[in-house]
Design an enzyme around this catalytic site. Sequence first.
Site, PDB file in Angstrom:
ATOM      1  N   CYS A 111      -2.226  33.593   8.695  1.00 10.01           N
ATOM      2  CA  CYS A 111      -2.007  34.341   9.905  1.00 10.01           C
ATOM      3  C   CYS A 111      -1.844  33.354  11.267  1.00 10.01           C
ATOM      4  CB  CYS A 111      -3.501  35.124  10.326  1.00 10.01           C
ATOM      5  SG  CYS A 111      -3.546  36.576   9.172  1.00 10.01           S
ATOM      6  N   GLU A 112      -0.672  32.826  10.914  1.00 10.44           N
ATOM      7  CA  GLU A 112      -0.164  31.923  12.061  1.00 10.44           C
ATOM      8  C   GLU A 112       1.311  31.933  11.924  1.00 10.44           C
ATOM      9  OE1 GLU A 112      -1.780  28.715  13.604  1.00 10.44           O
ATOM     10  OE2 GLU A 112      -3.704  28.853  12.430  1.00 10.44           O
TER      11      GLU A 112
ATOM     12  N   GLU B 222       0.754  -1.217   0.012  1.00  8.23           N
ATOM     13  CA  GLU B 222       0.193   0.126  -0.009  1.00  8.23           C
ATOM     14  C   GLU B 222       0.984   1.184   0.062  1.00  8.23           C
ATOM     15  OE1 GLU B 222      -1.890  -0.310   3.868  1.00  8.23           O
ATOM     16  OE2 GLU B 222      -3.171  -2.044   3.154  1.00  8.23           O
TER      17      GLU B 222
ATOM     18  N   ARG C 258       2.773  20.031   5.530  1.00  8.62           N
ATOM     19  CA  ARG C 258       3.801  19.301   6.104  1.00  8.62           C
ATOM     20  C   ARG C 258       4.732  19.860   6.945  1.00  8.62           C
ATOM     21  NH1 ARG C 258       6.584  16.121   3.898  1.00  8.62           N
ATOM     22  NH2 ARG C 258       6.270  14.295   5.190  1.00  8.62           N
TER      23      ARG C 258
ATOM     24  N   GLY D 211       1.898   5.013  -0.931  1.00  4.34           N
ATOM     25  CA  GLY D 211       1.319   6.207  -1.408  1.00  4.34           C
ATOM     26  C   GLY D 211       2.272   7.217  -1.659  1.00  4.34           C
ATOM     27  N   ARG D 212       3.285   7.734  -0.768  1.00  5.93           N
ATOM     28  CA  ARG D 212       4.414   8.707  -0.924  1.00  5.93           C
ATOM     29  C   ARG D 212       5.410   8.367  -2.140  1.00  5.93           C
ATOM     30  NH1 ARG D 212       5.686  12.305   3.306  1.00  5.93           N
ATOM     31  NH2 ARG D 212       4.796  10.696   4.629  1.00  5.93           N
TER      32      ARG D 212
ATOM     33  N   TYR E 145       0.495  14.073  -0.125  1.00  2.76           N
ATOM     34  CA  TYR E 145       0.121  14.861   1.310  1.00  2.76           C
ATOM     35  C   TYR E 145       0.223  16.480   1.189  1.00  2.76           C
ATOM     36  CZ  TYR E 145       0.462   9.914   2.470  1.00  2.76           C
ATOM     37  OH  TYR E 145       0.222   8.531   2.866  1.00  2.76           O
TER      38      TYR E 145
ATOM     39  N   TYR F 168       4.651  18.527  10.665  1.00  2.00           N
ATOM     40  CA  TYR F 168       5.341  17.405  11.037  1.00  2.00           C
ATOM     41  C   TYR F 168       6.885  17.881  10.992  1.00  2.00           C
ATOM     42  CZ  TYR F 168       1.623  14.899   8.625  1.00  2.00           C
ATOM     43  OH  TYR F 168       0.409  14.645   8.405  1.00  2.00           O
TER      44      TYR F 168
HETATM   45  N1  LLP Z   1      -1.492   2.003   4.362  1.00  2.00           N
HETATM   46  C1  LLP Z   1      -1.755   2.370   5.362  1.00  2.00           C
HETATM   47  C2  LLP Z   1      -2.601   1.644   6.589  1.00  2.00           C
HETATM   48  C3  LLP Z   1      -1.475   3.865   5.832  1.00  2.00           C
HETATM   49  O1  LLP Z   1      -2.112   4.280   6.989  1.00  2.00           O
HETATM   50  C4  LLP Z   1      -0.915   4.657   5.217  1.00  2.00           C
HETATM   51  C5  LLP Z   1      -0.377   6.158   5.296  1.00  2.00           C
HETATM   52  C6  LLP Z   1      -0.381   4.124   4.073  1.00  2.00           C
HETATM   53  C7  LLP Z   1      -0.437   2.865   3.527  1.00  2.00           C
HETATM   54  C8  LLP Z   1       0.471   4.758   2.982  1.00  2.00           C
HETATM   55  O2  LLP Z   1       1.674   5.233   3.516  1.00  2.00           O
HETATM   56  P1  LLP Z   1       2.695   5.942   2.479  1.00  2.00           P
HETATM   57  O3  LLP Z   1       3.260   4.874   1.716  1.00  2.00           O
HETATM   58  O4  LLP Z   1       2.288   6.920   1.814  1.00  2.00           O
HETATM   59  O5  LLP Z   1       3.867   6.418   3.625  1.00  2.00           O
HETATM   60  N2  LLP Z   1       0.335  13.123   5.886  1.00  2.00           N
HETATM   61  C9  LLP Z   1       1.289  12.350   6.260  1.00  2.00           C
HETATM   62  C10 LLP Z   1       1.425  10.798   5.944  1.00  2.00           C
HETATM   63  C11 LLP Z   1       0.398  10.050   6.567  1.00  2.00           C
HETATM   64  C12 LLP Z   1       0.472   8.748   6.237  1.00  2.00           C
HETATM   65  C13 LLP Z   1      -0.965   7.931   6.944  1.00  2.00           C
HETATM   66  N3  LLP Z   1      -0.982   6.718   6.588  1.00  2.00           N
HETATM   67  C14 LLP Z   1       2.354  13.029   5.720  1.00  2.00           C
HETATM   68  O6  LLP Z   1       2.338  14.036   5.129  1.00  2.00           O
HETATM   69  O7  LLP Z   1       3.930  12.642   5.968  1.00  2.00           O
END
Ligand code: LLP
Length: 419
Positions: free
Chosen positions: A348-349, A279, A318, A281-282, A377, A322
Amino acid sequence: MTPAFHYKNGRLYCEALDLHAFSREVETPFYIFSKSELENNCRQINEMGKGLSFLPCYAMKANYNPTLLTIIRDMGLGADVVSGGELQFALKVGFDPQKIVFAGVGKTKEEIELAMKTGIHSLNIESAQEFELVADLAGTHRQKVRIALRVNPDIEAHTHAYISTGKHINKFGIPEREAEKLYLKAAENPWLEVAGIHIHIGSQITTSGPFEDASKFMREFAERLKKQGVPITFLDLGGGIGINYHNNFKKDEPTTYIKDILPVYLEGLKSPGMELVLELGRAVVGSAGILVSKVLYQKETPQKKFLIVDGAMNNLIRPSLYQAYHEIVPLMDRYKSSQVYDVVGPVCETGDFLARERSLPPIPAGEYLAVVGAGAYGQALASNYNLRPRIAEYLVDGEEVRTIFKQETIEDIFNRFER
Ligand code: LLP
């Protein structure tokens, strides 16, 4: 191969598009994506799984723009969804339901029913109470549901605390002992097809160590369940592979850690007949997008120099949320000196910044900069805070560029309110 984002004659290009020239034609700030970088990331992931029974899914939470989703779907990836909304988007863009996995700690009855009706690859259950609800609904509707349990392995991911998910202090998953009992219970329920184990330990992980721990955990847990007669046929390894937020313009630096981490992770888990699900994403979309912003003012106090730009925390949260580092570069690389700046937006922060204490050229008002590695993200976490419209997204394919999200207007936002 020339990297998707690169300098030519001192000007930043996205594929064959001169970003400075483009920025002068459109409103700033905006997000812009490279199709080739996105495809390249997908291709790399696919290649790592060659010879395995492999289902890489794209974690839609990172960026749910339908045009990008379509490209990712065409590259053969499935979808990892965490809400009914994401599931509906995945179906609208034509992801094969058999390639959709659905996790999340707080799925509603309606979301579970939608997943059941759709017949997805697997519903990943995250608590004992959710388990009971899924079992009840499956029995009531007399419909078999394919499930995995998301197990919390209590593994340290060595990433920011807000995006670390695999420790027992985190809300995610079910501790191993409790999960084991639920697996045995599920194996006796005719309406539950117990098929997989799911884990996810965190996000933006840049070394293979935590994944080695995770794969050892999965291997041993799967063995233990199999010995007790629980038929485990797939392992969902979650996501979390990081991208390189530094040095994106050095040719020998990778933009993502796919090649460094993924083989190690998969190697530890391959076994005959076992499907491996991911899974990511990034690692799919992060390096494919940048945020372009215009300098509005330079400002100096006795202690600080600021570049005040038109992009802000509502566009890319981000850094504020973070303390994340994103490389920032000028669109025209023609400066000989540099200074230490805070790059801040108009919101304004005090927490509204894109970078702090960053050595940058003295980019004058009216000129542009790019915040790199903003494809994941970024827009997905954008808001209308301070009544700032969500900004446009563009996609570059060679020399061609097209709008894939039209900038919101104040009218759009106003009209959404009931008066
Ligand atoms: N699977 C599950 C169950 C997750 O909770 C997440 C991300 C992913 C897959 C995908 O993770 P990745 O491959 O993208 O790392 N907004 C934050 C990141 C939050 C990630 C939440 N879960 C940021 O900008 O760093």
